[in-house]
Motif scaffolding. Structure first.
Motif, short mmCIF file in Angstrom:
data_model
loop_
_atom_site.label_atom_id
_atom_site.label_comp_id
_atom_site.label_asym_id
_atom_site.label_seq_id
_atom_site.Cartn_x
_atom_site.Cartn_y
_atom_site.Cartn_z
N UNK A 116 0.83 -1.21 0.00
CA UNK A 116 0.00 0.00 0.00
C UNK A 116 0.87 1.26 0.00
N UNK A 117 1.94 1.23 0.77
CA UNK A 117 2.85 2.38 0.81
C UNK A 117 3.48 2.65 -0.55
N UNK A 118 3.65 1.58 -1.33
CA UNK A 118 4.27 1.72 -2.65
C UNK A 118 3.25 1.98 -3.76
N UNK A 119 2.02 2.24 -3.37
CA UNK A 119 0.99 2.63 -4.33
C UNK A 119 0.82 1.60 -5.45
N UNK A 120 0.77 0.32 -5.07
CA UNK A 120 0.61 -0.72 -6.08
C UNK A 120 -0.75 -0.63 -6.76
N UNK A 121 -0.81 -1.16 -7.97
CA UNK A 121 -2.07 -1.14 -8.71
C UNK A 121 -3.00 -2.25 -8.30
N UNK A 122 -2.45 -3.33 -7.72
CA UNK A 122 -3.27 -4.47 -7.30
C UNK A 122 -2.40 -5.53 -6.66
N UNK A 123 -3.06 -6.56 -6.12
CA UNK A 123 -2.34 -7.63 -5.42
C UNK A 123 -2.96 -8.99 -5.77
N UNK A 124 -2.10 -9.97 -6.02
CA UNK A 124 -2.52 -11.36 -6.16
C UNK A 124 -1.96 -12.14 -4.97
N UNK A 125 -2.84 -12.87 -4.29
CA UNK A 125 -2.43 -13.70 -3.15
C UNK A 125 -2.55 -15.17 -3.52
N UNK A 126 -1.61 -15.97 -3.03
CA UNK A 126 -1.71 -17.43 -3.16
C UNK A 126 -1.30 -18.05 -1.83
N UNK A 127 -2.10 -19.02 -1.37
CA UNK A 127 -1.75 -19.73 -0.14
C UNK A 127 -1.69 -18.85 1.10
N UNK A 128 -2.49 -17.81 1.15
CA UNK A 128 -2.43 -16.90 2.28
C UNK A 128 -3.41 -17.24 3.38
N UNK A 129 -3.48 -16.37 4.38
CA UNK A 129 -4.37 -16.62 5.52
C UNK A 129 -5.84 -16.47 5.14
N UNK A 130 -6.12 -15.97 3.92
CA UNK A 130 -7.50 -15.91 3.45
C UNK A 130 -8.11 -17.30 3.33
N UNK A 131 -7.25 -18.35 3.23
CA UNK A 131 -7.74 -19.72 3.11
C UNK A 131 -7.87 -20.42 4.45
N UNK A 132 -7.60 -19.69 5.54
CA UNK A 132 -7.68 -20.26 6.89
C UNK A 132 -8.81 -19.56 7.64
N UNK A 133 -9.81 -20.33 8.02
CA UNK A 133 -11.01 -19.74 8.63
C UNK A 133 -10.71 -19.03 9.94
N UNK A 134 -9.73 -19.54 10.70
CA UNK A 134 -9.48 -18.97 12.03
C UNK A 134 -8.31 -17.98 12.04
N UNK A 135 -7.83 -17.58 10.87
CA UNK A 135 -6.71 -16.63 10.79
C UNK A 135 -7.23 -15.20 10.77
N UNK A 136 -6.40 -14.22 11.13
CA UNK A 136 -6.83 -12.81 11.05
C UNK A 136 -6.96 -12.36 9.60
N UNK A 137 -8.01 -11.61 9.31
CA UNK A 137 -8.26 -11.16 7.94
C UNK A 137 -8.38 -9.64 7.83
N UNK A 138 -7.99 -8.93 8.89
CA UNK A 138 -8.17 -7.48 8.87
C UNK A 138 -7.38 -6.81 7.75
N UNK A 139 -6.19 -7.35 7.42
CA UNK A 139 -5.37 -6.69 6.41
C UNK A 139 -6.01 -6.77 5.02
N UNK A 140 -6.85 -7.79 4.79
CA UNK A 140 -7.57 -7.84 3.51
C UNK A 140 -8.62 -6.73 3.45
#
Length: 339
Positions: A116-140
């Motif tokens: 975010x600090x580097x003003x990216x145009x977008x992000x692709x995630x693979x194998x991240x905490x988005x796939x874990x139900x009990x993980x924190x998701x605030x950063x998404x």
């Protein structure tokens, strides 16, 4: 822009990265004219990639920089995906920024802040905490709040509404289970990822349907996605008399093979093992691994297409795109003992 110590080094590094002169870099950073838009973009992208802060007046502009966030690089499937995604991004005129997590290193949430600090145009995630139900998701949600284009590879928890590109886990299990059943195996177990891991949960649901399990507690073991964790998990299945093991990754499958051998059983004569991914070097293992191949090249290109479509303002596809895997039969499966 006021320079401080180290500015000469920065100008040199940015100029080398962008393929232009230091004078051109200086003109861009100071907002002077006489520089083409393509050159200006190249300089700003080089600045972002090298981690240098943009001048204040240039920070409102997003770079043609796209983050690719991976959980690790030890599992060969992630470098394979990175190769496809970075190549496809470059063809579309974007510069990839690879962010791979390490044990005790930068967290996924920290990478999000950096991107975010580097003003990216977008992000692709693979194998991240988005796939874990009990993980924190605030950063998404930080990405959602910024309206930043995002694509997830392989499943995700329901409350995250990002576009997803996934392998069809149900088809993968049907292929693996059908293969073992055709070889006469009736005692078939699974080594899966953690309890809250969405792709593993999907695989288990498919197995319950395919095998008509009333109770899966004797046939399923959970593990971290590590060789040693899988060895321990698979050992428990083998002790219960399982002769066929379906694993949620190739790394888990290699751990299952190790478990069989440590228990004095031969693979595949006494225990058959099926992996998932078909990552690099699975033809070189002993025995070569039977596995379900993820269509990584097609999925990686689809992820980039979805992301670029969002970046260019052509709309967001909230549906999940499912890609059919392929069973690759090698030497780690054979007819059940006694057949």
């Amino acid at each position: 822009m006021q320079y401080h110590r180290g500015v000469t080094k920065r100008l040199t590094e940015v100029a080398r990265k962008a393929g232009v002169s230091e004078a051109t870099v200086s003109r861009v950073l100071n907002g002077r004219g006489g520089v083409s838009e393509a050159t200006r973009t190249a300089v700003l992208t080089a600045l972002d990639v090298l981690g240098y802060e943009r001048p204040t007046k240039l920070r409102g502009e997003r770079a043609r920089l796209v983050g690719l966030v991976l959980p690790e690089l030890q599992n060969p499937i992630f470098p394979a995906l990175a190769e496809v995604v970075t190549g496809s991004l470059a063809q579309r005129g974007y510069t990839p920024a690879l962010c791979a997590r390490t044990i005790g290193g930068v967290s996924e949430a920290d990478y999000v802040e950096m991107l975010l600090d580097h003003q990216v145009s977008g992000v692709i995630f693979a194998g991240g905490s988005y796939a874990l139900a009990d993980a924190p998701h605030e950063h998404y949600r930080r990405l959602t709040d910024r309206g930043l284009p995002v694509v997830l590879v392989n499943a995700g928890v329901d409350e995250l509404s990002f576009p997803r590109v996934s392998t069809d886990d149900a088809v993968a299990v049907e292929q693996a289970y059908g293969h073992l059943r055709s070889l006469g195996h009736s005692r078939i177990g699974m080594v899966l990822g953690p309890e809250g891991h969405v792709p593993s949960r999907r695989k288990l649901d498919a197995m319950v349907r395919a095998a008509n399990w009333a109770d899966d507690r004797e046939c399923v073991e959970r593990s971290s996605f590590s060789l040693e964790g899988a060895r321990v998990a698979a050992s428990r299945l083998i002790e219960r008399g399982v002769t066929g093991i379906i694993c949620a990754s190739d790394v888990l499958a290699l751990g299952a093979i190790r478990a069989a051998r440590r228990s004095g059983r031969a693979v595949p004569a006494e225990v058959s093992v099926v992996g998932f991914d078909d990552s690099a070097f699975m033809t070189c293992t002993d025995p070569p691994l039977t596995t379900v191949r993820q269509p990584i090249e097609t999925m990686g290109q689809a992820a980039v297409d979805l992301l670029v479509t969002q970046i260019e303002g052509a709309g967001v596809l909230h549906d999940e795109l499912l890609f059919e895997p392929e069973l690759v039969v090698r030497g780690s499966t054979a007819p059940a003992p006694g057949r």
